[in-house]
Design an enzyme around this catalytic site. Structure first.
Site, PDB file in Angstrom:
ATOM      1  N   CYS A 186      10.038  -5.745   7.338  1.00 15.79           N
ATOM      2  CA  CYS A 186      11.508  -5.180   7.637  1.00 15.79           C
ATOM      3  C   CYS A 186      12.374  -5.336   6.166  1.00 15.79           C
ATOM      4  CB  CYS A 186      12.206  -5.974   8.481  1.00 15.79           C
ATOM      5  SG  CYS A 186      11.354  -6.227  10.190  1.00 15.79           S
ATOM      6  N   ARG A 245      11.020   0.295   4.207  1.00 15.93           N
ATOM      7  CA  ARG A 245      10.168  -1.085   4.756  1.00 15.93           C
ATOM      8  C   ARG A 245      10.282  -0.955   6.210  1.00 15.93           C
ATOM      9  NH1 ARG A 245       9.843  -5.058   0.948  1.00 15.93           N
ATOM     10  NH2 ARG A 245       9.484  -6.519   2.617  1.00 15.93           N
ATOM     11  N   TRP A 252      11.162  -3.095  11.161  1.00 14.17           N
ATOM     12  CA  TRP A 252       9.838  -2.439  11.510  1.00 14.17           C
ATOM     13  C   TRP A 252       9.186  -3.392  12.467  1.00 14.17           C
ATOM     14  CZ3 TRP A 252       7.377   2.029  10.801  1.00 14.17           C
ATOM     15  CH2 TRP A 252       6.270   2.129  10.982  1.00 14.17           C
ATOM     16  N   ASN A 289      12.672 -11.215   8.574  1.00  8.67           N
ATOM     17  CA  ASN A 289      11.366 -10.428   8.286  1.00  8.67           C
ATOM     18  C   ASN A 289      10.545 -11.351   8.351  1.00  8.67           C
ATOM     19  OD1 ASN A 289       9.371  -8.737   7.224  1.00  8.67           O
ATOM     20  ND2 ASN A 289      10.130  -9.170   5.244  1.00  8.67           N
ATOM     21  N   GLY A 290       9.281 -10.952   9.452  1.00  8.56           N
ATOM     22  CA  GLY A 290       8.161 -11.735   9.531  1.00  8.56           C
ATOM     23  C   GLY A 290       7.632 -12.075  10.873  1.00  8.56           C
ATOM     24  N   GLU A 320     -15.323   6.120   4.246  1.00 10.97           N
ATOM     25  CA  GLU A 320     -13.979   5.928   3.972  1.00 10.97           C
ATOM     26  C   GLU A 320     -13.588   6.154   2.448  1.00 10.97           C
ATOM     27  OE1 GLU A 320     -11.293   5.907   5.290  1.00 10.97           O
ATOM     28  OE2 GLU A 320      -9.826   4.816   4.031  1.00 10.97           O
ATOM     29  N   LYS A 333     -11.470   9.289   1.106  1.00 11.39           N
ATOM     30  CA  LYS A 333     -10.079   8.884   0.312  1.00 11.39           C
ATOM     31  C   LYS A 333     -10.067   9.814  -1.120  1.00 11.39           C
ATOM     32  CE  LYS A 333      -7.717   6.036   2.304  1.00 11.39           C
ATOM     33  NZ  LYS A 333      -8.119   6.770   3.341  1.00 11.39           N
ATOM     34  N   GLU A 367      -9.418  13.385  -0.136  1.00 11.86           N
ATOM     35  CA  GLU A 367      -7.936  13.791   0.082  1.00 11.86           C
ATOM     36  C   GLU A 367      -7.124  13.543  -1.146  1.00 11.86           C
ATOM     37  OE1 GLU A 367      -6.311  11.633   3.348  1.00 11.86           O
ATOM     38  OE2 GLU A 367      -7.430   9.848   2.762  1.00 11.86           O
ATOM     39  N   HIS A 393     -33.914  12.184   4.588  1.00 10.77           N
ATOM     40  CA  HIS A 393     -34.012  13.043   5.534  1.00 10.77           C
ATOM     41  C   HIS A 393     -33.297  14.290   5.032  1.00 10.77           C
ATOM     42  CE1 HIS A 393     -36.042  10.178   8.045  1.00 10.77           C
ATOM     43  NE2 HIS A 393     -35.052   9.299   7.740  1.00 10.77           N
ATOM     44  N   LYS A 399       1.361  13.010   7.317  1.00 11.78           N
ATOM     45  CA  LYS A 399       1.152  11.530   7.659  1.00 11.78           C
ATOM     46  C   LYS A 399       1.024  11.396   9.203  1.00 11.78           C
ATOM     47  CE  LYS A 399       0.911   7.070   6.805  1.00 11.78           C
ATOM     48  NZ  LYS A 399      -0.446   6.805   6.062  1.00 11.78           N
TER      49      LYS A 399
END
Ligand code: F6R
Length: 615
Positions: free
Chosen positions: A2, A27, A76, A102-103, A485, A489, A492, A508, A610
């Site tokens: 946050c 944040r 958040w 925050n936390g 992955e 990356k 994109e 193969h 996003k």
């Protein structure tokens, strides 16, 4: 994650605090609020769910009284839905103390139970309100706000930044930190607090960094720092020469790079508060009963893109630790194949944003077939967890870069936690085995730090590949999704042809792609599973014999790999199932750096969004 702001000085506190929140909105943006000490020694407060604009509108309609001392928060959500009541600041019982946080307070449930036993009425579902009540109890007993904060911090467990004001001490803001960020802005006759310097960079560029477990008290005149026991302490003074955009990115050029470097913290946050006093796993929002979990005889994981790869890793862990068969399915394909589902199938939907349309439609389909759906999600209150029977939040904080990084690593953590929790309930692993894996997971943030410390080697490697047109990635077992992955990356961000393969599959067909000088990134499994390691080496030999340039990611101490690696990137030693948490990081750094060198917009790659809210 946050955003937190505090101010004391000659300016209008509301303006300074709201301006600071605007700078920190990256944040968190689930809700926002501000509290001021106003004449008459009372707290005046406004808070609203949703983006900061909602709070700004409320303040424009009915401004708070003039004040020179205030705190603010942009949230958040972790504990409790993102609504007006759960928004910060929170007040104590008598509305004397206002506090933002925050936390995660790990022992908040115990503390809350004790307060409620003493007739405290808590209005929100948050862990924060508990702390507001505790701090107020202390000041009511006669101590000052600084001492109150010190005493309360001594009983808190977890990670937190706390900032508080006391209506009876109108010219002071007091804050504390443990494992969560807080900086002090040093002005002329005014002082500031912020989660980072972006909160006050327009007012001052002089800052003080606080150490671990410290309490700070700011007034117009000065700053006093102590530890949690009241012993004097010192902060580190520094001058900030970043511009605002760099300040928001913690000095990095891209949000993505900042988010890659945030991963040790994000993984640690993701693990916080998952065990009770007795050491048993507990998953807060896991609204499935033990009986429902015992009834599960099949798990189907559905997700898209990077989240799908997290699901592929989860399959290895869940099957190994729980012996329940797992299928992993692309969400966009799921309902079109008429999957076999019933009440004993648990569907696990993984989504960072919680809004991906393909995943949402898939869970709707699963629920019509009477299956239970558990969401693994980073966005509290988003549609996917709202439409699911249960949820595990990943607690990564907002991910701004379009390419998922900390989102992925924390999804992996949530998947491991789910697997261990099911193993605990079903009794497929002994308690000490689960403990051992938790200890290994808890060591991962430090191991990611080690990988990040070696970033320069990866950046140099990226520089050598700016003219490359194609890159292959190889892995086996849990390293196979890592290879996929790594390739995603690169596609994109750098717009390169990149493909990931299971190393055994090369012969193969795909081996025909290999030509002289082709870079092949190989995720080498730890040696704990000898066969796996040896088979991987055979795969590497096959491509090398055909002229490929092998770039191998292998654990410290693995000397067997040395003759077959043209470039060797060392990884910390971790068990094979957890290796994706460390092996993915160099691949993220590689893609980020290569795309930067090629002049691409790393945070907003072409053609991508996003949240993908269309099917
Ligand atoms: C790749 C990436 C995407 C997402 C995918 C699913 O870096 O970010 O592949 O993983 O669009 O998104 P969520 O997890 O929000 O459902």
């Amino acid at each position: 994650m946050c955003g937190i702001v505090g101010y004391v000085g000659p300016k209008q506190a509301q303006d300074v605090v709201v301006e600071g929140l605007r700078r920190l909105e990256y944040r968190g943006y689930d809700s926002a609020g501000v509290a001021l000490v106003v004449p008459g020694d009372v707290i005046s407060l406004a808070k609203r769910a949703g983006k900061l604009a909602n709070l700004e509108k409320a303040l424009a309609d009915s401004p708070l009284p003039a004040s020179h001392t205030g705190i603010g928060h942009t949230r958040w959500a972790t504990h409790g839905a993102p609504n007006d009541v759960n928004a910060h600041p929170h007040l104590g019982h008598e509305r004397r103390v206002a506090l933002v946080h925050n936390g995660i307070i790990e022992n908040f449930a115990d503390l809350r139970a004790r307060l409620e036993a003493d007739d405290h009425v808590l209005l929100s579902e948050t862990d924060t309100e508990v702390v507001a009540h505790l701090v107020e109890l202390q000041v009511e007993s006669g101590v000052d706000l600084t001492t109150a904060m010190q005493r309360v911090c001594q009983v808190l467990e977890g990670a937190f930044t706390l900032v508080a004001i006391d209506a009876h001490d109108p010219d002071r803001v007091v804050a504390a930190r443990r494992n969560s960020p807080l900086v002090v802005g040093v002005g002329d006759g005014e002082h500031f607090l912020g989660s980072d310097v972006a909160a006050f960079i327009e007012h001052t560029r002089e800052a003080l960094e606080l150490g671990q477990d410290q309490v700070v008290s700011i007034t117009r005149e000065g700053v006093e720092i102590t530890d949690f026991h009241g012993h004097p302490a010192e902060g580190r003074r520094y001058h900030v020469d970043w511009d605002l955009s760099a300040a928001e990115k913690d000095g990095h050029d891209w949000f993505m790079r900042k988010e890659i470097f945030e991963q040790p913290r994000a993984v640690a946050d993701s693990l916080l508060g998952r065990r009770n006093q007795a050491g048993l796993l507990q998953l807060d929002e896991m609204r499935l009963s033990d009986d429902e979990i015992r009834d599960v005889d099949k798990i189907i994981i559905i997700a898209c893109g990077t989240s799908f790869y997290a699901g592929m890793v989860a399959k290895y862990a869940i099957e190994h630790w729980t012996r329940i068969p797992v299928e992993v399915e692309l969400a966009s394909e799921f309902r079109y194949r008429d999957p076999i589902l019933d009440y004993s199938t648990l569907v696990v939907a993984i989504s960072q944003s919680g809004e991906t349309a393909d995943t949402l439609q898939a869970i709707r389909h699963a629920r019509t077939q009477r299956s239970k759906v558990l969401a693994i999600c980073n966005t509290n209150g988003s549609t996917i967890p709202r439409e699911s029977d249960a949820v595990i939040y990943t607690h990564a904080g907002p991910e701004i870069g379009v390419a998922s990084t900390k989102g992925f690593l924390t999804q992996l953590v949530a998947c491991y936690l789910l697997a261990l929790y099911v193993a605990q309930v079903k009794g497929t692993r002994y308690g000490d085995e689960i403990d051992e894996i938790m200890v290994q997971l808890e060591a991962i943030p430090q191991q990611i730090e080690t990988v990040l410390a070696g970033a320069q080697q990866v950046y140099d490697l990226a520089r050598e590949h700016t003219g490359t047109r194609s890159v292959l990635f190889l892995g086996r077992h849990a390293g196979y999704p890592v290879a996929l992955e790594g390739a995603l990356k690169l596609k994109e961000l750098a717009y390169l042809h990149a493909e990931g393969f299971a190393a055994g599959e090369l012969k193969h067909g795909p081996i025909a792609l290999v030509e002289e000088g082709l870079p092949v990134l190989c995720v080498v499994p730890p040696r704990g599973r000898d066969q796996l390691h040896e088979k991987m080496i055979s795969g590497i030999q096959e491509v090398r014999a055909r002229g490929a340039r092998t770039i191998c990611l292998a654990e410290e101490g693995d000397t067997r790999i040395e003759p077959y690696a043209d470039v060797l990137i060392r990884l910390p030693r971790v068990p094979v199932l957890l290796q994706p948490l460390v092996a993915t990081v160099p691949l993220q750094l590689f893609a980020c750096e290569l795309a930067t060198l090629m002049g691409h917009d790393v945070d907003q790659p072409r053609n991508l969004a996003k949240s993908v809210t269309v099917e």
